[in-house]
Design a protein around this motif. Sequence first.
Motif, PDB file in Angstrom:
ATOM      1  N   ALA A 153      30.771 -80.887  36.415  1.00  0.00           N
ATOM      2  CA  ALA A 153      30.079 -80.205  35.581  1.00  0.00           C
ATOM      3  C   ALA A 153      28.851 -80.621  35.649  1.00  0.00           C
ATOM      4  CB  ALA A 153      30.359 -81.078  34.112  1.00  0.00           C
ATOM      5  N   LEU A 154      28.439 -82.586  36.238  1.00  0.00           N
ATOM      6  CA  LEU A 154      27.349 -82.614  36.442  1.00  0.00           C
ATOM      7  C   LEU A 154      26.655 -81.248  38.195  1.00  0.00           C
ATOM      8  CD1 LEU A 154      27.205 -86.799  36.625  1.00  0.00           C
ATOM      9  CD2 LEU A 154      25.748 -84.787  35.118  1.00  0.00           C
ATOM     10  N   MET A 155      27.028 -81.543  38.902  1.00  0.00           N
ATOM     11  CA  MET A 155      26.516 -80.898  39.897  1.00  0.00           C
ATOM     12  C   MET A 155      27.160 -79.401  39.648  1.00  0.00           C
ATOM     13  SD  MET A 155      29.562 -81.884  42.273  1.00  0.00           S
ATOM     14  CE  MET A 155      29.202 -80.095  43.880  1.00  0.00           C
ATOM     15  N   PHE A 156      27.243 -79.150  39.247  1.00  0.00           N
ATOM     16  CA  PHE A 156      27.344 -77.388  38.416  1.00  0.00           C
ATOM     17  C   PHE A 156      25.977 -76.676  37.641  1.00  0.00           C
ATOM     18  CE2 PHE A 156      30.663 -76.838  41.298  1.00  0.00           C
ATOM     19  CZ  PHE A 156      30.080 -75.981  42.080  1.00  0.00           C
ATOM     20  N   SER A 157      25.082 -78.379  36.910  1.00  0.00           N
ATOM     21  CA  SER A 157      24.463 -78.071  35.202  1.00  0.00           C
ATOM     22  C   SER A 157      22.753 -77.907  36.781  1.00  0.00           C
ATOM     23  CB  SER A 157      23.659 -79.757  35.271  1.00  0.00           C
ATOM     24  OG  SER A 157      25.957 -79.612  34.232  1.00  0.00           O
TER      25      SER A 157
ATOM     26  N   ALA B 252      32.337 -74.659  51.878  1.00  0.00           N
ATOM     27  CA  ALA B 252      31.568 -72.933  52.292  1.00  0.00           C
ATOM     28  C   ALA B 252      32.446 -72.188  51.280  1.00  0.00           C
ATOM     29  CB  ALA B 252      30.503 -72.565  52.930  1.00  0.00           C
ATOM     30  N   TRP B 253      31.581 -71.710  50.355  1.00  0.00           N
ATOM     31  CA  TRP B 253      32.676 -70.697  49.259  1.00  0.00           C
ATOM     32  C   TRP B 253      31.668 -69.473  49.239  1.00  0.00           C
ATOM     33  CZ3 TRP B 253      31.371 -75.169  47.244  1.00  0.00           C
ATOM     34  CH2 TRP B 253      30.877 -74.798  45.890  1.00  0.00           C
ATOM     35  N   GLY B 254      32.630 -67.974  48.741  1.00  0.00           N
ATOM     36  CA  GLY B 254      31.372 -66.495  48.105  1.00  0.00           C
ATOM     37  C   GLY B 254      32.160 -66.653  46.675  1.00  0.00           C
ATOM     38  N   ASP B 255      31.073 -65.808  46.315  1.00  0.00           N
ATOM     39  CA  ASP B 255      31.679 -65.221  44.931  1.00  0.00           C
ATOM     40  C   ASP B 255      31.970 -64.378  44.535  1.00  0.00           C
ATOM     41  OD1 ASP B 255      28.561 -64.250  44.495  1.00  0.00           O
ATOM     42  OD2 ASP B 255      28.923 -66.416  42.760  1.00  0.00           O
ATOM     43  N   ALA B 256      32.139 -63.395  43.635  1.00  0.00           N
ATOM     44  CA  ALA B 256      32.058 -62.466  43.237  1.00  0.00           C
ATOM     45  C   ALA B 256      30.888 -61.755  43.178  1.00  0.00           C
ATOM     46  CB  ALA B 256      33.037 -61.723  42.310  1.00  0.00           C
TER      47      ALA B 256
ATOM     48  N   GLU C 292      28.111 -80.942  51.364  1.00  0.00           N
ATOM     49  CA  GLU C 292      28.710 -81.368  52.186  1.00  0.00           C
ATOM     50  C   GLU C 292      29.440 -83.017  51.660  1.00  0.00           C
ATOM     51  OE1 GLU C 292      27.178 -84.602  55.897  1.00  0.00           O
ATOM     52  OE2 GLU C 292      25.692 -83.347  54.775  1.00  0.00           O
ATOM     53  N   LEU C 293      30.720 -82.606  51.729  1.00  0.00           N
ATOM     54  CA  LEU C 293      31.809 -84.081  52.012  1.00  0.00           C
ATOM     55  C   LEU C 293      31.450 -85.155  52.604  1.00  0.00           C
ATOM     56  CD1 LEU C 293      34.336 -81.906  50.164  1.00  0.00           C
ATOM     57  CD2 LEU C 293      32.007 -82.455  48.912  1.00  0.00           C
ATOM     58  N   SER C 294      32.251 -86.351  52.484  1.00  0.00           N
ATOM     59  CA  SER C 294      32.387 -87.343  53.158  1.00  0.00           C
ATOM     60  C   SER C 294      34.162 -87.879  52.972  1.00  0.00           C
ATOM     61  CB  SER C 294      32.018 -88.577  52.744  1.00  0.00           C
ATOM     62  OG  SER C 294      31.783 -89.129  51.406  1.00  0.00           O
TER      63      SER C 294
ATOM     64  N   PRO D  26      29.691 -88.424  42.358  1.00  0.00           N
ATOM     65  CA  PRO D  26      30.921 -89.404  43.942  1.00  0.00           C
ATOM     66  C   PRO D  26      30.087 -89.428  44.637  1.00  0.00           C
ATOM     67  CG  PRO D  26      32.809 -87.868  42.064  1.00  0.00           C
ATOM     68  CD  PRO D  26      31.404 -87.137  42.059  1.00  0.00           C
ATOM     69  N   ARG D  27      30.380 -90.453  45.389  1.00  0.00           N
ATOM     70  CA  ARG D  27      29.544 -90.859  46.672  1.00  0.00           C
ATOM     71  C   ARG D  27      30.507 -89.836  47.812  1.00  0.00           C
ATOM     72  NH1 ARG D  27      29.907 -97.036  46.935  1.00  0.00           N
ATOM     73  NH2 ARG D  27      31.812 -96.555  45.854  1.00  0.00           N
ATOM     74  N   TRP D  28      31.782 -89.360  47.339  1.00  0.00           N
ATOM     75  CA  TRP D  28      31.957 -88.824  48.051  1.00  0.00           C
ATOM     76  C   TRP D  28      31.513 -87.228  48.572  1.00  0.00           C
ATOM     77  CZ3 TRP D  28      34.266 -84.998  46.263  1.00  0.00           C
ATOM     78  CH2 TRP D  28      35.102 -84.718  45.141  1.00  0.00           C
ATOM     79  N   ILE D  29      30.707 -86.893  47.615  1.00  0.00           N
ATOM     80  CA  ILE D  29      29.629 -85.765  48.258  1.00  0.00           C
ATOM     81  C   ILE D  29      28.288 -85.939  48.480  1.00  0.00           C
ATOM     82  CG2 ILE D  29      29.037 -84.027  46.082  1.00  0.00           C
ATOM     83  CD1 ILE D  29      31.441 -84.762  44.266  1.00  0.00           C
ATOM     84  N   LYS D  30      28.403 -85.608  49.042  1.00  0.00           N
ATOM     85  CA  LYS D  30      27.257 -86.057  49.996  1.00  0.00           C
ATOM     86  C   LYS D  30      26.379 -85.436  50.285  1.00  0.00           C
ATOM     87  CE  LYS D  30      27.092 -87.897  54.350  1.00  0.00           C
ATOM     88  NZ  LYS D  30      27.281 -88.054  56.047  1.00  0.00           N
ATOM     89  N   THR D  31      25.922 -83.885  49.818  1.00  0.00           N
ATOM     90  CA  THR D  31      25.520 -82.165  50.063  1.00  0.00           C
ATOM     91  C   THR D  31      25.912 -82.133  48.647  1.00  0.00           C
ATOM     92  OG1 THR D  31      24.645 -82.627  52.283  1.00  0.00           O
ATOM     93  CG2 THR D  31      23.701 -81.151  50.671  1.00  0.00           C
ATOM     94  N   LEU D  32      25.017 -81.795  47.587  1.00  0.00           N
ATOM     95  CA  LEU D  32      25.553 -80.787  46.487  1.00  0.00           C
ATOM     96  C   LEU D  32      25.188 -79.392  46.234  1.00  0.00           C
ATOM     97  CD1 LEU D  32      23.729 -83.533  43.821  1.00  0.00           C
ATOM     98  CD2 LEU D  32      26.559 -82.980  44.862  1.00  0.00           C
TER      99      LEU D  32
END
Length: 716
Positions: free
Chosen positions: A542-546, A699-703, A711-713, A561-567
């Motif tokens: 919710a925070l990341m996609f706001s 990475a992902w692509g949408d419709a 980037e995660l850790s 969360p700290r394991w998400i390095k690049t948003l």
Amino acid sequence: LEKLPRVQGAAFDSHYLEHRSTCLQGTRVDVLNEIMRWCQSSADGPCIYWLCGMAGTGKSTIARTVSKVCDNEKRLGASFFFSKDKEDLKKAQNFVTTIALQLTEHIPGLKPLVSEAIKKKPDISEKILEIQWRHLITDPLTSLDQEKLERFVIIIDALDECEKNDIRLILGVLAQSYKLCTTRLKVFVTSRPETPIRKVFGETIMKMHQLQILHKVPQKTIDHDIRLYFQDQLKDDVTPEVLDRLVEKAGGLFIWAATACRFLQCASIMKERRLKLLLTDGKSSRHPEKELDSIYITILSTSIKDKFHDDEYEEAFELYRRIIEVIILVPSPVSMDTLSRLIHLSKDTINDIIGDLHSVLDIPTDDAYPIRTLHLSFRDFLLSESRCQDTNLRIDEQQGHRSLLSECLKCMSDKLRENVCDLPYPGISSGDVKKEIIEKALPSELQYACRYWIYHLQRSGNEVYNDGNIEKFLQTHFLHWLEVLSLMGVVSEGIDAIRALESKVSSNENERLYELSHDARRFITKHRKTIEDAPLQIYSSALMFSPTGSIIRKLFTQDIPRWIKTLPLVQENWDPLLQTLEGHSNVVHTLAFSPDGKTLASGSEDNTTLASGSSDHTVRLWDPTTGASRGTLEGHSNAVHTLAFPPDGKILTNCQSSNVQPNPWGTSGSWITHEHHNMLFLPVDVQPRCCSIYGAFVAWGDALGRVYTMELSSYI
């Protein structure tokens, strides 16, 4: 049928109403006979019977008696007893669906017809009441043998205790009496003579209903019935002369008689003294409300003055107001346990104050059961400046709500925190959290505070919006509050609450709180599904996609969360579409990372390549760190569905890749996973059509042809 919501405690024989009595044998004979003659008469007569009476005249007792008789005669179709004491019982939201379900249980042949109606309109419970009534009740009933329907009656008690706006909705349904009569079904309604109800019954459906006004029943008849009641309750403890005085003091109100009997029976050694107190004012003025007020004053004053010395009165009355204001102002009754913890008073202290009030309060012996007023008139009295003129006894409604708001905010501020249930993984569904874990982490007073703090805020007066406490709470605990609502399964109540806050706050008087509440509403409505499904995704998905400009996101960025390095790249404001890796003109079908993780390819049907393959017949190359385009590969004659880099990373091919090295990160449906545990939910508008993972890059692509990178850790 199981899809239809049912209000628990609405039926006359529900456990919730178990302690409520029916009419004493030999009382209300004429009234009951007339009602039962109407119930048993031909459907050609009035299809609605309205039993009207002022507070305390015994309407609900009569309704319970009629329900019981009809049930015994296999004549009861359904019953709904409204009550201000219970949240679900003062709203019309599930009124029709509850009636419909009960009808299917009592009327032969109706169940399959209602089931078929639900199949045709699966969302029927979301429609307006008139449509629900027609679709679930009128139409199915008209398909049955009309002669068999003459015997069935729907009983609706205490319509005036329903919320005002909802009363109009129910009356709107009843106003279609001509449709009701075609089903040969009858409806028995009780209420006080409130203006909206009088107007509809008096004008709109005057020809379709029969009226009985309880407080206009001959006084001799009422006095006879009340005398029988006193004789039954007090046995031979009073002389005929005293009995005459008690009947006169009752002034035709059964609630006075019932309250007086409880008052006398609560302390047998004090019965003579209490009896004198009840009769000290001399003859009744025959003003029923004044007599009722007098007995309430006597009971309340005695409960304090019999226990405390003169120099203790001030403190005792202050404690009395703190306790009683909670009991009469809460939207849903609370238990002794909850009451004690909410207002920080010991149960012994509370019992010292209200222990002698069993004549006006239902105080269960089990501290886990709710405390209730025995009659709505007691609450009305306590809140009325004209009726309760003793300031020691009267409850200031606005001040009471301010006090409850303060207690709710303090409770939440003390007990709310991130991951309050200590869940092991961020993707755990709220439905998978065991009830005992939730109850241990969320004590009853915290659950109450989270559900109802804005209810009290709305009724506290405008000055509370400017004291800074609301703003401070939202800035610190907004996400924690949403987490609790998710665990409780009442996120929709949170949406309503924030909308109410936003509508009440003036942007001119408190601009910061207005902007905060507005942003909070956008946040909760945008991510509702995420919040409802997985409470801990509030702090990540919710925070990341706001939007980056969201006030809520800025306030709680440190909770990501700290394991998400690049948003992932998102828009700056709420309104525009997401700002992501854009360039494809059609669906993105495939994604692939180069072995060194420096290039992402995307394939599309738009003829353009992280590498990303799409329906635009193209492959696009991206820098997964910055999102910058590294070029477009064209030449495909059809959609690009699969991409892969060879181990040396030099040649990009449009075939399915295979992971050379095991990776703890992965995807499953709408989730990013870590070692097969759901970790990050991807909202509907960014959910992947394809996904590729390289090391810590996802990475992902949408419709819509957009590509997202993150980037995660290592997850700790």
